[in-house]
Design an enzyme around this catalytic site. Structure first.
Site, PDB file in Angstrom:
ATOM      1  N   GLU A  99       0.823  -1.224   0.000  1.00 36.36           N
ATOM      2  CA  GLU A  99       0.000   0.000   0.000  1.00 36.36           C
ATOM      3  C   GLU A  99       0.850   1.263   0.000  1.00 36.36           C
ATOM      4  O   GLU A  99       0.335   2.353  -0.226  1.00 36.36           O
ATOM      5  CB  GLU A  99      -1.023  -0.011   1.143  1.00 36.36           C
ATOM      6  CG  GLU A  99      -0.439   0.091   2.521  1.00 36.36           C
ATOM      7  CD  GLU A  99      -1.499   0.029   3.639  1.00 36.36           C
ATOM      8  OE1 GLU A  99      -2.633  -0.395   3.393  1.00 36.36           O
ATOM      9  OE2 GLU A  99      -1.154   0.412   4.770  1.00 36.36           O
ATOM     10  N   HIS A 139      -5.972  -3.906  -6.644  1.00 39.00           N
ATOM     11  CA  HIS A 139      -6.327  -3.027  -5.529  1.00 39.00           C
ATOM     12  C   HIS A 139      -7.458  -2.081  -5.953  1.00 39.00           C
ATOM     13  O   HIS A 139      -8.229  -2.417  -6.857  1.00 39.00           O
ATOM     14  CB  HIS A 139      -5.084  -2.268  -5.054  1.00 39.00           C
ATOM     15  CG  HIS A 139      -4.287  -3.016  -4.015  1.00 39.00           C
ATOM     16  ND1 HIS A 139      -3.208  -2.493  -3.364  1.00 39.00           N
ATOM     17  CD2 HIS A 139      -4.438  -4.264  -3.505  1.00 39.00           C
ATOM     18  CE1 HIS A 139      -2.722  -3.362  -2.500  1.00 39.00           C
ATOM     19  NE2 HIS A 139      -3.450  -4.465  -2.569  1.00 39.00           N
TER      20      HIS A 139
HETATM   21  O1  LIG Z   1      -5.511  -6.223   6.027  1.00 39.95           O
HETATM   22  C1  LIG Z   1      -5.400  -5.021   5.771  1.00 39.95           C
HETATM   23  O2  LIG Z   1      -5.809  -4.137   6.544  1.00 39.95           O
HETATM   24  C2  LIG Z   1      -4.754  -4.654   4.499  1.00 39.95           C
HETATM   25  C3  LIG Z   1      -4.003  -5.568   3.826  1.00 39.95           C
HETATM   26  C4  LIG Z   1      -3.350  -5.265   2.527  1.00 39.95           C
HETATM   27  O3  LIG Z   1      -4.126  -5.864   1.523  1.00 39.95           O
HETATM   28  P1  LIG Z   1      -3.528  -6.853   0.369  1.00 39.95           P
HETATM   29  O4  LIG Z   1      -2.851  -7.976   1.049  1.00 39.95           O
HETATM   30  O5  LIG Z   1      -4.743  -7.213  -0.403  1.00 39.95           O
HETATM   31  O6  LIG Z   1      -2.554  -6.002  -0.398  1.00 39.95           O
HETATM   32  C5  LIG Z   1      -3.236  -3.763   2.291  1.00 39.95           C
HETATM   33  O7  LIG Z   1      -2.806  -3.514   0.982  1.00 39.95           O
HETATM   34  C6  LIG Z   1      -4.551  -3.080   2.574  1.00 39.95           C
HETATM   35  O8  LIG Z   1      -4.436  -1.695   2.361  1.00 39.95           O
HETATM   36  C7  LIG Z   1      -4.944  -3.271   4.027  1.00 39.95           C
HETATM   37  C1  LIG Z   2      -5.292  -1.662  -0.769  1.00 39.24           C
HETATM   38  C2  LIG Z   2      -5.882  -0.790   0.062  1.00 39.24           C
HETATM   39  O1  LIG Z   2      -7.112  -0.899   0.629  1.00 39.24           O
HETATM   40  P1  LIG Z   2      -8.146  -2.096   0.832  1.00 39.24           P
HETATM   41  O2  LIG Z   2      -8.291  -2.242   2.311  1.00 39.24           O
HETATM   42  O3  LIG Z   2      -9.390  -1.633   0.175  1.00 39.24           O
HETATM   43  O4  LIG Z   2      -7.562  -3.332   0.197  1.00 39.24           O
HETATM   44  C3  LIG Z   2      -5.173   0.450   0.471  1.00 39.24           C
HETATM   45  O5  LIG Z   2      -5.688   1.143   1.381  1.00 39.24           O
HETATM   46  O6  LIG Z   2      -4.111   0.784  -0.100  1.00 39.24           O
END
Ligand SMILES: O=C(O)C1=C[C@@H](OP(=O)(O)O)[C@@H](O)[C@H](O)C1
Ligand SMILES: C=C(OP(=O)(O)O)C(=O)O
Length: 459
Positions: free
Chosen positions: A326, A353
């Site tokens: 992220e 994403h």
């Molecule tokens: O569990 C979480 O709070 C998140 C996990 C990540 O997702 P991904 O593993 O799908 O990238 C991240 O990118 C997202 O912003 C938040």
């Molecule tokens: C990937 C993201 O969000 P989400 O929790 O919607 O996956 C993010 O906040 O960068």
């Protein structure tokens, strides 16, 4: 990556006229707030959530849990200080409707919760939510005993026919497209009859800090978790069935949302302090201390917070961002302003994403005269002199903040739909202008940038 047919307002990204010198109070973490809401809703007693993030993603989470019968009330916290939510767990009910918006945490963390409701829970969301992967959660829940009506594509919309309980037990999933599949199954597992044993069978698993966050927060409410990093089997997580405790939790600032402000210190050769930066955290944004230092800054972490100082130049970086995906848009923006090329690796999953972030960053930075190439798992960025133009955001909050970083150094950058930052940081435009010392009615920002000397790198 689809462009909106309507053209929401263009926001002229302010150009920095001097070295930024500001203290920026960053609101609470999205990831912590939404995990805390789920865990508090599954507890056997009420709990408090202090300094929760109030943004689109977290309000959607709260609204969804309320729709299933949970009490989430405004309050001031047990010691009378700070704004708080009091979460009062209740028997979970269906029928209920859940709008996930485009929140990965809501679309992935709540179907397991809905299995515990006593009736159908229908999930729907933004058009993009129909494209984001959910198969790991849907298939796993079905194999753990749930009845789910979906269209077989492994995405929304769907209906979970909650039966008041779920067997649980062992399940194998491929979570290479999102760590949130693992987190989702673990968060509700203490309430499954047999708990859960999740085995990741796919290729590399992204965003490990977010899985650590899930494990940490589960343990903090009394759950028993066995996991690879404390001597367990690789790629296997086990959660035992148990009651969960109601807690009084203060949410840490969102370190990923601190990124654009810290980047401003780097770009303008200035200084930014983020108060309450935790000394120990599972948030991936903590990696910014190391990454931004390698890109030319220096940081000091004290009890007061994190102070990041720019050195006057930004260096390119060759870095694997798989753990901290992220952070990629903000790093790409900085890399476009650097004095040497960058290679960002390990983030192929960003194509799924909020938007296809690799395509969006390539198109928008190149649209300003940049030289960005997509690779199989990331971006190659050769800095070039950039010019002004419209920076499209594709309903992605992190695209908007990435464009604002570039706008600090490049005249005439206009961010399309900056309001999309409301997903996790509704006050962003005011915070940004406040940091720069421009009149804005800024919230939570104090700045010494007005009248400051010109930035050392001449922005
Ligand atoms: O569990 C979480 O709070 C998140 C996990 C990540 O997702 P991904 O593993 O799908 O990238 C991240 O990118 C997202 O912003 C938040
Ligand atoms: C990937 C993201 O969000 P989400 O929790 O919607 O996956 C993010 O906040 O960068």
């Amino acid at each position: 990556m689809t462009e909106s047919s309507v053209h929401p307002a263009l926001w002229p990204a302010p150009r920095a006229t001097g070295a930024v010198d500001a203290t920026v109070t960053v609101p609470g973490s999205k990831s912590v707030t939404n995990r805390a809401l789920v865990l508090a809703s599954l507890s056997s007693e009420p709990g408090w959530l202090r300094r929760p993030l109030r943004s689109r993603d977290t309000l959607l989470m709260a609204q969804a849990l309320r729709a299933m019968g949970v009490g989430i009330e405004e309050g001031v916290g047990p010691d009378g200080s700070g704004e708080a939510w009091r979460v009062i767990p209740a028997g979970l009910h269906g029928p209920a409707q859940v709008d996930v918006g485009n929140a990965g945490t809501v679309m992935r963390f709540l179907p397991p919760v809905a299995c515990l409701a006593d009736g159908p829970v229908h999930f729907d969301g933004d058009p993009r939510s129909y494209e984001r992967p959910l198969h790991g959660v849907i298939d796993a829940l079905k194999s753990l005993g749930a009845r789910i009506d979906d269209d077989g594509r492994g995405t929304l919309p769907l209906t979970v026919h909650g039966a008041g309980a779920l067997d649980g037990g062992p399940v194998s999933i491929d979570a290479s497209s999102s760590s949130q599949f693992v987190s989702a199954l673990l968060l509700s597992a203490p309430r499954f009859n047999q708990g859960v044993e999740v085995r990741h069978t796919g290729s590399a698993l992204p965003s490990m800090p977010h899985i650590r966050m899930t494990v940490d927060m589960l343990r903090s409410v009394g759950a028993q978790v066995d996991e690879p990093e404390s001597g367990g089997e690789p790629d296997v997580w086990r959660v035992s069935p148990s009651a969960l405790l109601g807690r009084d939790l203060t949410v840490e600032p969102d370190l990923s949302n601190a990124q654009p402000f810290l980047a401003a210190a780097l770009v303008t050769g200035g200084r930014v302090t983020v108060p309450d930066w935790p000394l120990r955290t599972t948030q991936p944004g903590d990696a910014l201390r190391e990454i931004f230092t390698a890109m030319g800054g220096a940081c000091e972490l004290t009890e007061r917070g994190l102070t990041f100082t720019g050195t006057g130049s930004v260096h390119g970086i060759d870095v694997d961002l798989s753990e901290v995906g992220e952070l990629t848009p903000g790093i790409a923006a900085l890399a476009a302003l650097a004095d040497s090329p960058s290679t960002l690796r390990g983030v192929a999953h960003l194509r799924l994403h909020e938007t296809d972030r690799l395509a969006a960053l390539t198109k928008e930075i190149n649209g300003l005269g940049g030289d960005v190439t997509e690779t199989a798992d990331g971006l190659r960025i050769n800095p070039r002199p950039l010019h002004g133009g419209t920076f499209h955001t594709y309903d992605d909050h992190r695209m908007a903040t990435a464009g604002a970083i570039i706008g600090l150094a490049v005249a005439g950058v206009e961010i399309e739909n900056v309001a999309t930052t409301a997903k996790t940081l509704p006050d962003f435009p005011d915070m940004w202008t406040g940091m720069l010392g421009e009149p804005s009615g800024a919230v939570g920002v104090s700045s010494g940038a007005l009248g400051a000397p010109a930035a050392r790198r001449g922005v």
